[in-house]
Design an enzyme around this catalytic site. Structure first.
Site, PDB file in Angstrom:
ATOM      1  N   TYR A  68       0.835  -1.216   0.000  1.00  0.00           N
ATOM      2  CA  TYR A  68       0.000   0.000   0.000  1.00  0.00           C
ATOM      3  C   TYR A  68       0.864   1.258   0.000  1.00  0.00           C
ATOM      4  CZ  TYR A  68      -4.462  -2.324   0.140  1.00  0.00           C
ATOM      5  OH  TYR A  68      -5.564  -3.060  -0.219  1.00  0.00           O
ATOM      6  N   ASN A 103     -12.526   3.084  -7.074  1.00  0.00           N
ATOM      7  CA  ASN A 103     -11.106   3.415  -6.933  1.00  0.00           C
ATOM      8  C   ASN A 103     -10.805   4.034  -5.582  1.00  0.00           C
ATOM      9  OD1 ASN A 103     -11.002   2.547  -9.541  1.00  0.00           O
ATOM     10  ND2 ASN A 103     -10.997   4.591 -10.441  1.00  0.00           N
ATOM     11  N   ASP A 105      -7.948   5.861  -5.207  1.00  0.00           N
ATOM     12  CA  ASP A 105      -6.833   6.798  -5.475  1.00  0.00           C
ATOM     13  C   ASP A 105      -7.180   8.271  -5.219  1.00  0.00           C
ATOM     14  OD1 ASP A 105      -7.399   6.084  -8.997  1.00  0.00           O
ATOM     15  OD2 ASP A 105      -8.368   7.607  -7.749  1.00  0.00           O
ATOM     16  N   HIS A 120     -14.988   2.048  -2.015  1.00  0.00           N
ATOM     17  CA  HIS A 120     -13.973   1.148  -1.439  1.00  0.00           C
ATOM     18  C   HIS A 120     -12.957   1.900  -0.590  1.00  0.00           C
ATOM     19  CE1 HIS A 120     -14.904  -1.817  -4.974  1.00  0.00           C
ATOM     20  NE2 HIS A 120     -15.796  -1.870  -4.008  1.00  0.00           N
ATOM     21  N   CYS A 148      -1.532   1.690  16.657  1.00  0.00           N
ATOM     22  CA  CYS A 148      -2.480   2.676  17.210  1.00  0.00           C
ATOM     23  C   CYS A 148      -2.253   2.783  18.726  1.00  0.00           C
ATOM     24  CB  CYS A 148      -3.905   2.188  16.910  1.00  0.00           C
ATOM     25  SG  CYS A 148      -5.194   3.236  17.585  1.00  0.00           S
ATOM     26  N   THR A 188     -14.269  -0.375 -15.786  1.00  0.00           N
ATOM     27  CA  THR A 188     -14.283  -1.446 -14.794  1.00  0.00           C
ATOM     28  C   THR A 188     -14.532  -2.784 -15.473  1.00  0.00           C
ATOM     29  OG1 THR A 188     -15.270  -2.272 -12.729  1.00  0.00           O
ATOM     30  CG2 THR A 188     -16.755  -1.126 -14.251  1.00  0.00           C
ATOM     31  N   SER A 189     -13.878  -3.820 -14.943  1.00  0.00           N
ATOM     32  CA  SER A 189     -14.056  -5.165 -15.519  1.00  0.00           C
ATOM     33  C   SER A 189     -15.370  -5.766 -15.039  1.00  0.00           C
ATOM     34  CB  SER A 189     -12.891  -6.075 -15.098  1.00  0.00           C
ATOM     35  OG  SER A 189     -12.825  -6.110 -13.679  1.00  0.00           O
ATOM     36  N   ASN A 213     -15.113   1.603 -22.352  1.00  0.00           N
ATOM     37  CA  ASN A 213     -14.047   0.665 -22.009  1.00  0.00           C
ATOM     38  C   ASN A 213     -13.364   0.239 -23.309  1.00  0.00           C
ATOM     39  OD1 ASN A 213     -12.548  -1.637 -21.086  1.00  0.00           O
ATOM     40  ND2 ASN A 213     -13.943  -1.788 -19.342  1.00  0.00           N
TER      41      ASN A 213
END
Ligand code: BV8
Length: 244
Positions: A68, A103, A105, A120, A148, A188-189, A213
């Site tokens: 990540y 996404n 991002d 997400h 944390c 998107t797939s 697409n």
């Protein structure tokens, strides 16, 4: 193709309510590899579904954390592309607009999209694994997850495979799909649930479906218009036609 784009633009000009679902493909032209593309370098041997899970994180926190961190650094070095900005323009033209993105991002937010559902989560945010305590100012280049104050490891604030989505986001997304006159699916797939079901819900409630697409997907047979090509090129053309 030209005809389809014009007819799709005419639909959007008459639409009162439009909903959009985007996937990793809309960020491809910003320089972010799509989710299922062969990951470059160290990650070639891992399937994202194995890394983007709570089990994967608990099994190897350092590996998932550095994956990540690598993605976060990549995302922070890129900018939205004309496809993201075209959706900002459509939001200004259409009376009722909802953008649902898979996404993580943050590029839609950066581009200026307002009514946005980050289904997400967002890779720039963190929380603690056990209790979801928000974790601010997380250092970059750590080799393993920080801890944390409650003692739990910190993780990215994204929805992993096998984790439930935020019920509020789900309700809002299904409502937007049910009320849409036009539903646009970009990049998107169409493999990840429950996001992949939104276009079918929209169609079932009478929406016209536009897909953008370069490749056909399981959604394509349902689409009223399949705009074959890159979103960074096609979506600005759609906006141009809408403004005519
Ligand atoms: C849940 C965050 C229940 C992490 C991601 C029902 C049926 C079947 C399976 C399931 C089901 N319900 C649940 C499941 C399991 C699972 C699932 O769907 N698995 C799949 C693999 C079968 N779903 C879940 O686990 C979801 N959780 O349902 O929970 C529950 C309920 C109660 C209690 C507990 C649990 C959670 C799913 C969320 C997973 N997290 N992201 C991270 O990013 O690290 S999903 C991840 O995949 C990304 O968000 C990504 O966006 C997403 C989907 O992939 P795409 O975006 O479509 O990307 P992809 O690479 O596949 O495709 C790119 C496309 O772009 C291609 O079509 C390509 O042609 C196109 N393209 C390329 N270039 C361009 C372009 N398009 C336009 N322009 C271009 N230039």
């Amino acid at each position: 193709m030209e005809g389809d784009l014009t007819r799709a633009a005419d639909l959007l000009k008459q639409a009162k309510s439009v909903a959009v679902l985007t996937g990793a493909g809309i960020s491809k032209e910003s320089g972010i590899p799509t989710f299922r593309e062969a990951q470059t370098g160290l990650w070639a041997n891992y399937e994202p579904e194995k890394l983007a899970t709570p089990e994967g994180f608990l099994r190897d926190p350092a590996l998932v954390w550095t994956w990540y961190d690598w993605r976060r650094k990549m995302v922070s070095s890129v900018t939205p592309n004309p496809g993201h900005y075209a959706l900002v323009e459509i939001e200004k033209i259409v009376p009722d607009f909802t953008l649902i993105t898979q996404n993580v991002d943050g590029l839609h937010r950066l581009a200026g999209s307002k009514n946005l559902i980050e289904l997400h989560g967002n890779i720039a945010r963190h929380k603690c694994f056990k209790n979801g305590h928000p974790a601010l100012d997380v250092q970059a280049d750590l080799k393993e997850p920080p801890t944390c104050l409650c003692g739990s490891p910190i993780r990215p604030d994204v929805v992993w495979f096998g984790e439930a989505l935020d019920p509020k986001d789900l309700t809002k997304s299904f409502k937007a799909a049910e009320h849409a006159d036009v539903f646009i699916v970009v990049g998107t797939s169409g493999l990840v649930q429950p996001a992949a079901s939104f276009p079918f819900t929209a169609k079932k409630h009478g929406a016209k479906l536009i897909e953008c697409n370069p490749e056909r997907t399981p959604l394509s047979y349902e689409a009223d218009f399949f705009l074959e090509g890159a979103s960074g090129c096609l979506l600005p053309q759609l906006v141009e036609q809408m403004r005519r």
